[in-house]
Scaffold this motif. Structure first.
Motif, short mmCIF file in Angstrom:
data_model
loop_
_atom_site.label_atom_id
_atom_site.label_comp_id
_atom_site.label_asym_id
_atom_site.label_seq_id
_atom_site.Cartn_x
_atom_site.Cartn_y
_atom_site.Cartn_z
N ARG A 119 10.77 83.36 62.45
CA ARG A 119 9.94 82.16 62.90
C ARG A 119 9.09 82.21 61.51
O ARG A 119 8.16 83.00 61.07
N MET B 114 15.33 74.11 57.70
CA MET B 114 14.82 73.36 58.85
C MET B 114 15.42 71.91 58.64
O MET B 114 15.19 71.50 57.47
N HIS C 197 9.00 72.33 65.80
CA HIS C 197 9.56 72.19 66.94
C HIS C 197 11.05 72.46 66.95
O HIS C 197 11.81 71.44 66.49
N HIS C 198 11.56 73.61 67.49
CA HIS C 198 13.07 73.94 67.49
C HIS C 198 13.63 73.83 66.11
O HIS C 198 14.70 72.87 65.94
N GLU C 199 13.17 74.28 65.08
CA GLU C 199 13.66 73.98 63.86
C GLU C 199 13.81 72.58 63.14
O GLU C 199 14.61 72.43 62.38
N VAL C 200 13.14 71.77 63.77
CA VAL C 200 12.72 70.50 63.22
C VAL C 200 11.32 70.41 62.81
O VAL C 200 10.48 70.66 63.52
#
Length: 141
Positions: free
Chosen positions: A39, A115, A76-79
């Motif tokens: 993360r 990302m 948010h969620h690798e974006v």
């Protein structure tokens, strides 16, 4: 080493675990990418984005005398959605510089943080002309 029902565990002195419990199962290897999670904090991605914007603005000459770019990021969620605030010299190609900043930020965040960056909003906070820089320097002396 203590053997318990087909599993091996590392044990320290006096029977206490020596750290995280290591479990070995014969014939089963877990790939490195499947062993944990990564993360990257939003503030780290923001630093990458701000540095990338600074790189884009310094191409073709020395960095501008304006304040360094500031970035805020929501991941948010690798974006990652990025907002860059910056100051530019006047006169200059504002659209061209903003395009260069967007491109460099997307490239660097994708390369360094892994990302996706679908959105980079660039906000020009201030324009600095040669006259205003000279006047500002005169006030501080």
């Amino acid at each position: 080493m203590t053997r318990v029902s087909g599993e091996s565990t590392a044990a320290g002195e006096a029977g206490e675990p020596a750290g995280p419990r290591a479990v070995v199962r014969p014939g089963r290897t877990v790939a490195a990418a499947d062993r944990g999670a990564l993360r990257i904090a939003d503030r780290v991605v923001a630093k990458i984005a701000a540095h990338a914007a600074r790189e884009a603005l310094s191409v073709g000459g020395p960095p501008p005398e304006a304040a360094p770019p500031h970035a805020t990021v929501i991941v948010h969620h690798e974006v990652a959605r990025v907002r860059i605030s910056l100051e530019l010299d006047y006169p200059s190609d504002i659209g061209g510089q903003c395009t260069a900043v967007r491109h460099q930020v997307v490239q660097r965040v994708e390369a360094l943080a892994g990302m996706e960056v679908p959105e980079v909003a660039v906000q020009v906070e201030r324009l600095h002309s040669v006259q205003t820089r000279g006047a500002a320097q005169g006030r501080t002396q």
